[in-house]
Structures are given as C-alpha cells and as structure tokens.
Scaffold this motif. Structure first.
Motif, PDB file in Angstrom:
ATOM      1  N   ASP A 165       0.862  -1.198   0.000  1.00  0.00           N
ATOM      2  CA  ASP A 165       0.000   0.000   0.000  1.00  0.00           C
ATOM      3  C   ASP A 165       0.895   1.245   0.000  1.00  0.00           C
ATOM      4  O   ASP A 165       0.655   2.211  -0.740  1.00  0.00           O
ATOM      5  CB  ASP A 165      -0.863   0.076   1.274  1.00  0.00           C
ATOM      6  CG  ASP A 165      -1.936  -1.010   1.364  1.00  0.00           C
ATOM      7  OD1 ASP A 165      -2.350  -1.530   0.321  1.00  0.00           O
ATOM      8  OD2 ASP A 165      -2.354  -1.314   2.497  1.00  0.00           O
ATOM      9  N   LEU A 166       1.906   1.203   0.876  1.00  0.00           N
ATOM     10  CA  LEU A 166       2.771   2.378   1.020  1.00  0.00           C
ATOM     11  C   LEU A 166       3.594   2.610  -0.249  1.00  0.00           C
ATOM     12  O   LEU A 166       3.847   3.754  -0.634  1.00  0.00           O
ATOM     13  CB  LEU A 166       3.681   2.222   2.247  1.00  0.00           C
ATOM     14  CG  LEU A 166       2.944   2.105   3.597  1.00  0.00           C
ATOM     15  CD1 LEU A 166       3.920   1.845   4.737  1.00  0.00           C
ATOM     16  CD2 LEU A 166       2.122   3.357   3.898  1.00  0.00           C
ATOM     17  N   ILE A 167       3.988   1.515  -0.895  1.00  0.00           N
ATOM     18  CA  ILE A 167       4.756   1.633  -2.145  1.00  0.00           C
ATOM     19  C   ILE A 167       3.882   2.282  -3.232  1.00  0.00           C
ATOM     20  O   ILE A 167       4.326   3.165  -3.977  1.00  0.00           O
ATOM     21  CB  ILE A 167       5.261   0.233  -2.595  1.00  0.00           C
ATOM     22  CG1 ILE A 167       6.320  -0.293  -1.625  1.00  0.00           C
ATOM     23  CG2 ILE A 167       5.749   0.238  -4.036  1.00  0.00           C
ATOM     24  CD1 ILE A 167       7.712   0.312  -1.763  1.00  0.00           C
ATOM     25  N   LEU A 168       2.624   1.872  -3.312  1.00  0.00           N
ATOM     26  CA  LEU A 168       1.717   2.471  -4.306  1.00  0.00           C
ATOM     27  C   LEU A 168       1.454   3.948  -3.952  1.00  0.00           C
ATOM     28  O   LEU A 168       1.465   4.821  -4.829  1.00  0.00           O
ATOM     29  CB  LEU A 168       0.401   1.677  -4.360  1.00  0.00           C
ATOM     30  CG  LEU A 168      -0.668   2.198  -5.319  1.00  0.00           C
ATOM     31  CD1 LEU A 168      -0.168   2.228  -6.774  1.00  0.00           C
ATOM     32  CD2 LEU A 168      -1.938   1.326  -5.252  1.00  0.00           C
ATOM     33  N   ALA A 169       1.258   4.199  -2.673  1.00  0.00           N
ATOM     34  CA  ALA A 169       0.992   5.578  -2.227  1.00  0.00           C
ATOM     35  C   ALA A 169       2.206   6.477  -2.509  1.00  0.00           C
ATOM     36  O   ALA A 169       2.060   7.635  -2.926  1.00  0.00           O
ATOM     37  CB  ALA A 169       0.660   5.582  -0.740  1.00  0.00           C
ATOM     38  N   GLU A 170       3.390   5.924  -2.302  1.00  0.00           N
ATOM     39  CA  GLU A 170       4.625   6.682  -2.579  1.00  0.00           C
ATOM     40  C   GLU A 170       4.658   7.101  -4.045  1.00  0.00           C
ATOM     41  O   GLU A 170       4.968   8.249  -4.385  1.00  0.00           O
ATOM     42  CB  GLU A 170       5.844   5.788  -2.253  1.00  0.00           C
ATOM     43  CG  GLU A 170       7.182   6.416  -2.605  1.00  0.00           C
ATOM     44  CD  GLU A 170       8.313   5.374  -2.708  1.00  0.00           C
ATOM     45  OE1 GLU A 170       8.033   4.203  -3.046  1.00  0.00           O
ATOM     46  OE2 GLU A 170       9.472   5.763  -2.486  1.00  0.00           O
ATOM     47  N   TYR A 171       4.303   6.155  -4.902  1.00  0.00           N
ATOM     48  CA  TYR A 171       4.302   6.434  -6.342  1.00  0.00           C
ATOM     49  C   TYR A 171       3.288   7.543  -6.663  1.00  0.00           C
ATOM     50  O   TYR A 171       3.584   8.470  -7.428  1.00  0.00           O
ATOM     51  CB  TYR A 171       3.952   5.148  -7.106  1.00  0.00           C
ATOM     52  CG  TYR A 171       4.014   5.274  -8.604  1.00  0.00           C
ATOM     53  CD1 TYR A 171       5.218   5.073  -9.279  1.00  0.00           C
ATOM     54  CD2 TYR A 171       2.882   5.591  -9.345  1.00  0.00           C
ATOM     55  CE1 TYR A 171       5.283   5.185 -10.670  1.00  0.00           C
ATOM     56  CE2 TYR A 171       2.931   5.706 -10.730  1.00  0.00           C
ATOM     57  CZ  TYR A 171       4.138   5.503 -11.384  1.00  0.00           C
ATOM     58  OH  TYR A 171       4.191   5.628 -12.754  1.00  0.00           O
ATOM     59  N   ILE A 172       2.126   7.452  -6.063  1.00  0.00           N
ATOM     60  CA  ILE A 172       1.063   8.441  -6.326  1.00  0.00           C
ATOM     61  C   ILE A 172       1.547   9.842  -5.949  1.00  0.00           C
ATOM     62  O   ILE A 172       1.341  10.813  -6.689  1.00  0.00           O
ATOM     63  CB  ILE A 172      -0.239   8.046  -5.559  1.00  0.00           C
ATOM     64  CG1 ILE A 172      -0.839   6.781  -6.196  1.00  0.00           C
ATOM     65  CG2 ILE A 172      -1.247   9.189  -5.532  1.00  0.00           C
ATOM     66  CD1 ILE A 172      -2.024   6.177  -5.444  1.00  0.00           C
ATOM     67  N   ILE A 173       2.235   9.943  -4.826  1.00  0.00           N
ATOM     68  CA  ILE A 173       2.729  11.260  -4.383  1.00  0.00           C
ATOM     69  C   ILE A 173       3.931  11.692  -5.231  1.00  0.00           C
ATOM     70  O   ILE A 173       3.965  12.798  -5.790  1.00  0.00           O
ATOM     71  CB  ILE A 173       3.116  11.225  -2.882  1.00  0.00           C
ATOM     72  CG1 ILE A 173       1.872  10.987  -2.019  1.00  0.00           C
ATOM     73  CG2 ILE A 173       3.846  12.510  -2.465  1.00  0.00           C
ATOM     74  CD1 ILE A 173       0.814  12.076  -2.054  1.00  0.00           C
TER      75      ILE A 173
END
Ligand SMILES: O=P(O)(O)OC[C@@]1(O)O[C@H](CO)[C@@H](O)[C@@H]1O
Length: 436
Positions: free
Chosen positions: A257-265
């Motif tokens: 989840d955090l890896i995907l969120a990092e990408y989004i930001i």
C-alpha cells in the motif's frame, strides 16, 4: 473446506439448510455449503482458541505490562465462552461497554429481526463483525483493556516479509510516470492481499519469490483489470486531489500500500494519500494506526540501507502530511454495508466524496461493498453498489469469500468446473472500478 466433526444434530437443531444462499439473498452461516458455515464451525472457533492459548503462553509478559492483578485467566475463559457460544449458535446480545460505538451497535442489533439475531441466522457480515467487536468488549471489560491480541501475529508477518519487501524496494526505486508502471504497482498491491492472517486463522504465510515476476504470472488470474481506467483518471487529473485508501492487512500488504501511495505522491498524481485504519483489532491482521507507525519504524530499523531509507521517507511523507492517517472511524469496524454509509455515517461519506479516488482494499471491504449478498457473478459493480457512489471507487481484492460481481459471462462457471473452491483460495483477484 472439510469438516471433521459430525454436524447432524447441530444442523437439525439450528435449521441449517443443506445448500448455498439462493440468488439475491444475504449470505449466512445457515447455508451449509457456504464459506460462512465453515467460518463459524471451524475458522472463528480456531481463532478464538489461539487467542485463549496465547494469553496463557504470554502470561508473564502480560502481568509485567498490565500489573500483577491482570485478570488473564478470566479473560481467557471469557474468550472460550465466546467460542462456545458461537459453536452453540448463541444469540447476538447488546453491548454494555463504554466504547463510543456501543450504542450504535446496539441500535443496529435492535433493528435486526429477532429470528436473525444468532451467529448462524444473521447475515454473515453482521455476525462475523459482531464476533470481532464482542472479542474487543471482553478485553475492554478486563484489566487488559487496550491489549491488541493480534499485535504479535501482525509483527511476525512483517518480519517474515523482509525478503519480499527488499525485492520490491529494489524494483521500484527508479520508477517512471507511465501507465505500465502504475498498473504493475496496483497489481503488486492486489496480490499483497493474499497475505491475510484471517483466511488462515492466524497461520503465517511468508511471501516468497520475485513479486514482479509473480504479477506477470498471475495475470490470467486477474479476472477484472480496471488498472488502465484508474491510471487515466489520475494521470488526467490536476494532481491536486486526494486519494483515500481503506486499509486491509498489516505486514506485506500494508508495505505494498505504502509503495503504491509513494508512487502516487512522487509522480504528482495526487497531493495527499489518506489512510483509513481500523479502530480495534480486526479480522486478525487488519491495520490499526499503531501498526502503521510500527511498520515505518520497523523499516527504519532495518540494517539494509534501502529499506531503512524507505522507512525514513515514509516517515517524512507522514510528517509533511502527504501521507495522512484519517481520524479513526468506527464505521470501518461496524456491521454496516457501505450502501448505508450515507445514512448512518454522513460525515464519513462526505469526506470520501471530496476525494479524487477511494481505493478499497481486500476481501472484507469487498463484502461490505456488495453487502454480503449473492449477486450474480456477471452483475455490474455499479448495480451491486446500491447507490454507494461518493466518488470514483476502486476495489483491489483477492477472492476469499463466495461472492463476486463484474465477471464476464461464463467465467465463474468455467472456474467452478476446474475447482469448486476457487472463490476461497485467494488465487484469483479483481481490480474493479466504478466512476462517480
Ligand atoms: O479482508 P481480507 O483480509 O482480504 O480477508 C478477510 C477474510 O479472510 O475474512 C473473511 C472470512 O473470515 C473472508 O471473507 C476473507 O477471506
């Protein structure tokens, strides 16, 4: 899904029907051929037994933390009593604790038809959520109030995922802003949902192998893939929106989840990612705020510099407010289907409406979205949402319960012909999308 005990008396006494839930009805444990029946006869009793055993095992540690007069044996006995009530198909009784959601739960229970207020007669969703809330009530009435009885299992799950986490970190440091990368990260995140301790009644599953290679290998098992549409939505946005995640499991799934969120930001697809965690220990491995902070510290504490740096980055993003933990909402650990959110929790519905996208993680969120209802597998997500349309929604769910929608004609039949338990294994997944 094999039962070893003889159920004939129990089934007769409790009006168990030897079949599945008929089309367009609520799922319930009273249907013997359902996963709900197996869940209440085997899986949940086993989960409760494990908790009682771990209280005995960790007694000294608990006495040191909660004081010499901590009522550990009584608490374990109450957990076993809950277990035996389930096995007897006992009633769903009101809560008399002081937690802020107790009144809401009681109102909900009061409105259930009386004949449906038992573990096997109630809608599966209601009864299973009730069980986890009842467990919490046992602890808050004791001197162990606040103890997260699933914490150790969640932390072990993260520790066992070290290799997989490192491999994912290595494979994502030089990501570009392109559709294919985003789609791959979404799929990585989807398959992370296979690491769920509730499906295994707490047994640890270590993610192994090359996660990116697996994403490709698992493509045939991805039965609905809306990642292209979701990419377009975010890519065409002004990047100033908010993406809300409704978390599922801690450990490896949370990390993805955090890896995907990092990408989004990092790629300017949104200005903030807001994470919705559970207020109480939930379905064994669900993320609570403590697990979020613990995971970041766990990463920071790794001797491998890449994971440690990543942990620091997640912390920085949190400090800067680009990652944000949403205020705790009991709705996520309540019994309600999502279509009733606007009525029972209008403030939450309003908050979600302000997001560009809501990402609902995992099987239980999917069940709440579909309302634990036996839709036909080809019915569209839009229909099954029954009006729950706060904003653009997507669900990332590996299939671990006997309900699904949005499949192409004939797909479900084809999979049943191959394996009659295909809906219970987590080997198949869907990424579905509904625009606002
Ligand atoms: O929400 P998650 O973590 O993906 O799955 C939760 C889960 O394990 O619990 C339920 C049964 O207890 C199933 O619906 C589902 O498989």
């Amino acid at each position: 899904m094999t039962l070893t005990q003889d159920d004939s008396n129990f089934d007769v006494e409790n009006g168990i029907i030897d079949g599945e839930a008929p089309p367009h009805t609520q799922l319930a444990a009273k249907y013997k051929q359902s996963f709900a029946y197996y869940t209440f006869r085997v899986r949940l009793p086993s989960t409760l037994q494990t908790i009682a055993d771990s209280l005995a095992k960790d007694k000294d540690e608990l006495l040191a933390t909660y004081g010499a007069d901590a009522d550990i044996d009584q608490t374990a006995a109450a957990v076993l009593e809950l277990r035996s009530n389930i096995l007897k198909n006992g009633p769903l009784l009101p809560f008399n604790d002081k937690d802020s959601d107790a009144d809401e739960w009681n109102l909900f229970l009061e409105k259930l038809p009386k004949e449906n207020r038992t573990y096997f007669a109630a809608c599966w969703l209601y009864a299973e959520c009730y069980m986890y809330r009842k467990l919490w009530a046992i602890f808050i009435a004791s001197r162990l109030a606040g103890h997260d009885y699933f914490r150790k299992q969640k932390q072990t799950a993260a520790q066992l995922s070290f290799d997989a986490m490192l491999a994912v970190a290595k494979g994502t440091r030089n990501n570009e802003r392109i559709a294919s990368t985003f789609q791959k990260l979404m799929k990585l995140n989807l398959w992370g949902n296979r690491c769920d301790l509730s499906i295994t009644s707490g047994k640890q599953v270590k993610p192994t192998g090359d996660a990116f290679h697996q994403v490709d290998e698992l493509n045939p098992n991805l039965l609905v893939d809306a990642t292209g549409t979701i990419w377009e939505l975010l890519d065409k946005s002004d990047g100033n929106g908010i993406v809300e995640f409704v978390f599922d499991n801690a450990g490896y799934e949370l990390y993805t989840d955090l890896i995907l969120a990092e990408y989004i930001i990092d790629k300017g697809l949104a200005r903030k990612v807001r994470f919705n965690a559970k207020a109480i220990p939930w379905f064994i491995s669900d993320v609570r705020a403590e697990d979020y902070h613990w995971t970041i510290q766990f990463l920071i504490g790794q001797s491998d510099p890449m994971l440690s740096e990543l942990g620091k980055k997640f912390k920085r993003l949190t400090d800067e407010g680009k990652f944000e933990l949403a205020p705790l909402e009991h709705f996520w650990s309540g019994p309600y289907e999502f279509y009733r959110m606007a009525e029972v929790q209008p403030e939450l519905y309003k908050r979600l409406s302000q997001a560009q996208l809501v990402i609902l993680k995992g099987d239980l969120n999917y069940r709440k979205l579909l309302g634990d209802y036996s839709w036909h597998s080809t019915e569209s997500l839009e229909i099954c949402l029954r009006g729950f349309r706060p904003t653009n929604l997507c669900t990332l769910r590996t299939i671990k319960a006997d309900l699904v929608c949005g499949l192409p004609q004939g797909k479900s039949e084809e999979l049943f012909a191959k394996d009659k338990e295909w809906m219970l294994t987590g080997e198949y997944g869907t990424i579905e999308f509904a625009p606002k």
